[in-house]
Design an enzyme around this catalytic site. Sequence first.
Site, short mmCIF file in Angstrom:
data_model
loop_
_atom_site.label_atom_id
_atom_site.label_comp_id
_atom_site.label_asym_id
_atom_site.label_seq_id
_atom_site.Cartn_x
_atom_site.Cartn_y
_atom_site.Cartn_z
N GLU A 33 -5.51 8.65 7.29
CA GLU A 33 -5.67 7.91 6.04
C GLU A 33 -5.47 8.82 4.82
OE1 GLU A 33 -5.60 4.89 5.76
OE2 GLU A 33 -6.17 4.13 7.74
N TYR A 116 -10.79 2.60 -0.74
CA TYR A 116 -9.84 2.22 0.31
C TYR A 116 -10.12 2.98 1.62
CZ TYR A 116 -6.07 2.47 3.48
OH TYR A 116 -5.39 2.44 4.65
N ASP A 134 -5.07 -1.77 -0.25
CA ASP A 134 -4.08 -0.75 -0.58
C ASP A 134 -2.88 -1.44 -1.23
OD1 ASP A 134 -2.87 -2.04 1.51
OD2 ASP A 134 -1.98 -0.23 2.33
#
Length: 349
Positions: A33, A116, A134
């Site tokens: 991520e 996020y 996102d």
Amino acid sequence: MSFSGKILDWYHINKRSLPWRDSTEPYKIWLSEIILQQTRVAQGTPYYLRFIETFPTVDDLANANEEQVLKLWQGLGYYSRARNLHAAAKMVVDDHGGKFPESYQQLLTLKGVGDYTASAISSICFNEPQAVVDGNVYRVLARYYGINTPINSTEGIKYFKSLAEKVMDPDHIRDYNQGIMEFGAIQCSPKKPLCLHCPFSDSCVALQKGLVDQLPVKLKKTKVRNRYFNYLIPIYKDTSGNQFTRLNQRIGKGIWQNLWEFPLLESKNALEIDDITIRYKEVLDTLQSVEILEYNENAIVHKLSHQHLHTRFWIIYTDTKFENQIPVEKITEFPVPVLIADFIKAFKF
DNA sequence: AAGTCGGGGAG
DNA sequence: CTCCCAGACTT
């Protein structure tokens, strides 16, 4: 069928095979991520594989030095991600006994982990019902629900977050979150989305109103600043034929923090060789210049999001030693910006 | 609320 | 050339 149901069906048919996809290990999901923030899967994947190979566990990453981490990150950009990645690894080891926190709220406390990323990790690893928002999610929701609130306005950020929470499937959050992002990346893409055979073609507001290419709405970007960089490459060859040069580490704020570069003479406007002959001592004060060579006549324009760097490289030969000199064969060990890496590769010391 | 932080690929 | 990418942080 519900919105989330269609997303889940689409995902199960169309999901890509990705190196981190079948894992729920927090370390792997977190690493992927961070790497993928503002970064395409195709660009980030080789970096993910190298990081996992070099640092198989969060403990290995925490025990590395920042220099190693930045070197491995070289070329990916947004280098604060790498510095925060390293800092967060240390937090996990030092403050959490080497075990990642398991809640959205706790994950948020890690450096470089925002709304996020905390949502992504908590949902993918621990099935916590947190909706990810996102760039893909903004686009899919804006189009499907026909929302023209700017996605990067304060109001838009709040609105889309609450909408995402409203339409998510909390009972299948792991696949739903990855599904809506995958859908945005593959099907509902920014340009030329595949509306022809889309599971939402009968209910997508943007499609029905012909607004697909106008959504999502985004506030205008900031303008670009021009800067003039003159890199001075000192070269000294000793009696055995060994060559030496010099790199400085960028400190303080601004671009490329903690990365290395050749001595830099920045100027208001473009400089010529006569200017360099006079001013090189501003950054190489003790250097006895023998000869200055212009490497590139036309400035190389290196483009960053907010800056255009008009760059010229100047080779400065000297016949005496100088401060902080390093053997030229060592320079590839330093983390450097792409601009510098490209020069090193082309120049061939 | 606005600015800053990279580099690359698609169109 | 413009846009945007599995955003976060600072001012």
